[in-house]
Design a protein around this motif. Structure first.
Motif, PDB file in Angstrom:
ATOM      1  N   UNK A   1       0.808  -1.210   0.000  1.00 39.76           N
ATOM      2  CA  UNK A   1       0.000   0.000   0.000  1.00 39.76           C
ATOM      3  C   UNK A   1       0.844   1.265   0.000  1.00 39.76           C
ATOM      4  N   UNK A   2       2.168   1.112   0.137  1.00 44.03           N
ATOM      5  CA  UNK A   2       3.055   2.269   0.108  1.00 44.03           C
ATOM      6  C   UNK A   2       3.765   2.413  -1.230  1.00 44.03           C
ATOM      7  N   UNK A   3       4.539   1.389  -1.616  1.00 41.79           N
ATOM      8  CA  UNK A   3       5.360   1.519  -2.826  1.00 41.79           C
ATOM      9  C   UNK A   3       4.711   0.910  -4.062  1.00 41.79           C
ATOM     10  N   UNK A   4       3.579   0.204  -3.879  1.00 43.43           N
ATOM     11  CA  UNK A   4       2.784  -0.355  -4.975  1.00 43.43           C
ATOM     12  C   UNK A   4       3.460  -1.528  -5.678  1.00 43.43           C
ATOM     13  N   UNK A   5       4.546  -2.051  -5.128  1.00 41.43           N
ATOM     14  CA  UNK A   5       5.176  -3.223  -5.724  1.00 41.43           C
ATOM     15  C   UNK A   5       4.701  -4.473  -4.991  1.00 41.43           C
ATOM     16  N   UNK A   6       4.800  -5.658  -5.626  1.00 39.13           N
ATOM     17  CA  UNK A   6       4.289  -6.879  -5.000  1.00 39.13           C
ATOM     18  C   UNK A   6       5.045  -7.240  -3.720  1.00 39.13           C
ATOM     19  N   UNK A   7       4.321  -7.859  -2.806  1.00 35.14           N
ATOM     20  CA  UNK A   7       4.914  -8.376  -1.581  1.00 35.14           C
ATOM     21  C   UNK A   7       4.417  -9.780  -1.317  1.00 35.14           C
ATOM     22  N   UNK A   8       5.104 -10.497  -0.450  1.00 35.30           N
ATOM     23  CA  UNK A   8       4.746 -11.877  -0.121  1.00 35.30           C
ATOM     24  C   UNK A   8       4.891 -12.056   1.382  1.00 35.30           C
ATOM     25  N   UNK A   9       3.766 -12.183   2.075  1.00 33.08           N
ATOM     26  CA  UNK A   9       3.804 -12.272   3.533  1.00 33.08           C
ATOM     27  C   UNK A   9       4.352 -13.603   4.030  1.00 33.08           C
TER      28      UNK A   9
END
Length: 267
Positions: free
Chosen positions: A36-44
């Motif tokens: 929600x900050x940098x708009x790049x994908x993340x994986x929890x």
């Protein structure tokens, strides 16, 4: 599978221990997400992830971000801002655009006036700084009066903004104010609530305002935004950042510019 989630005490207090434990256990948490900050994908499942809870008057929305971008926290917003955040998070406003050149007309609260806001980058002491420049479209009278004196700078001085005499110096931080950025789009500038409680919008976009990738990158690096303001007709609409800087230099030299450094409100 358990997630690498950070759930702050304030987020846990809002959602409850049971829901927080379900998130940490992987029951209600996404594996992959768009930060929600940098708009790049993340994986929890593979990297530390922050839970960010946007709380409005009636509803709340839980979003996720890289822990390296922002910490887990609660972000108070108005219900209208929350709906805009939902559209940004879900992609519902993907076809909408901000004003030309990063400029957009917005409602200024509590001044009850139309403000123009321009985003840009400033080179200060050899470092690139993300900035917003606010300029009313009409002279600003003190609330409860009809003018005719323009007291825009006077009102901001009373709120804690400081005169800017030269752009090559960073403005001081201002207590309680922040800039709300969600999914890389600018939503509002928040100020302390005079009655206590959640911050309120001093400036709020009619629709989320798109900012340049370079501006978002600078914000993610500094964690703050430099907010400048000038009376109507001082800066004008500048098509390039070098022209914007020149207009700001002239405003500062003539004593018609104030500024403050503000942290991000959650994203």
């Amino acid at each position: 599978m358990p997630r690498m989630l950070d759930v702050s005490d304030e987020v846990r207090a809002e959602i409850g221990d049971e829901e927080a434990d379900r998130l940490l256990g992987g029951d209600n948490a996404p594996g992959t997400y768009d930060c929600t900050s940098c708009r790049t994908p993340g994986d929890s499942e593979r990297e530390r992830t922050s839970t960010v809870l946007f709380v409005g008057e009636e509803t709340a929305v839980l979003a996720f971000a890289h822990a390296s971008c922002i910490p887990s926290q609660v972000v108070p917003v108005s219900e209208e801002q929350l709906q805009g955040a939902v559209r940004s998070i879900t992609g519902g406003d993907a076809g909408q655009q901000g004003g030309q050149g990063g400029e957009q007309t917005v409602d200024g609260l509590p001044l009850q006036a139309e403000l123009g806001v321009t985003s840009g980058l400033l080179l200060i002491n050899g470092e690139v700084q993300p900035a917003l420049v606010v300029e009313p479209l009409v002279p600003i009278a003190r609330p409860g009066t009809t003018g005719p004196v323009d007291v825009f700078l006077e009102l901001l001085n009373e709120q804690g903004f400081a005169p800017v005499t030269a752009i090559d110096q960073l403005p001081d931080p201002i207590s309680g104010w922040s800039v709300l950025l969600v999914m890389g789009k600018l939503h509002a500038v928040l100020q302390p609530n005079a009655n206590g409680g959640q911050p309120v919008a001093w400036w709020q976009a009619h629709q989320p305002m798109q900012v340049a990738e370079e501006w978002r990158s600078a914000v993610n690096k500094t964690g703050r935004v430099l907010v400048y303001a000038a009376p109507v007709g001082t800066i004008g609409q500048q098509p390039r950042e070098d022209l914007l800087r020149e207009a700001m230099d002239r405003a500062a030299a003539s004593g018609r510019l104030v500024g403050a450094a503000m942290p991000l409100a959650g994203t």
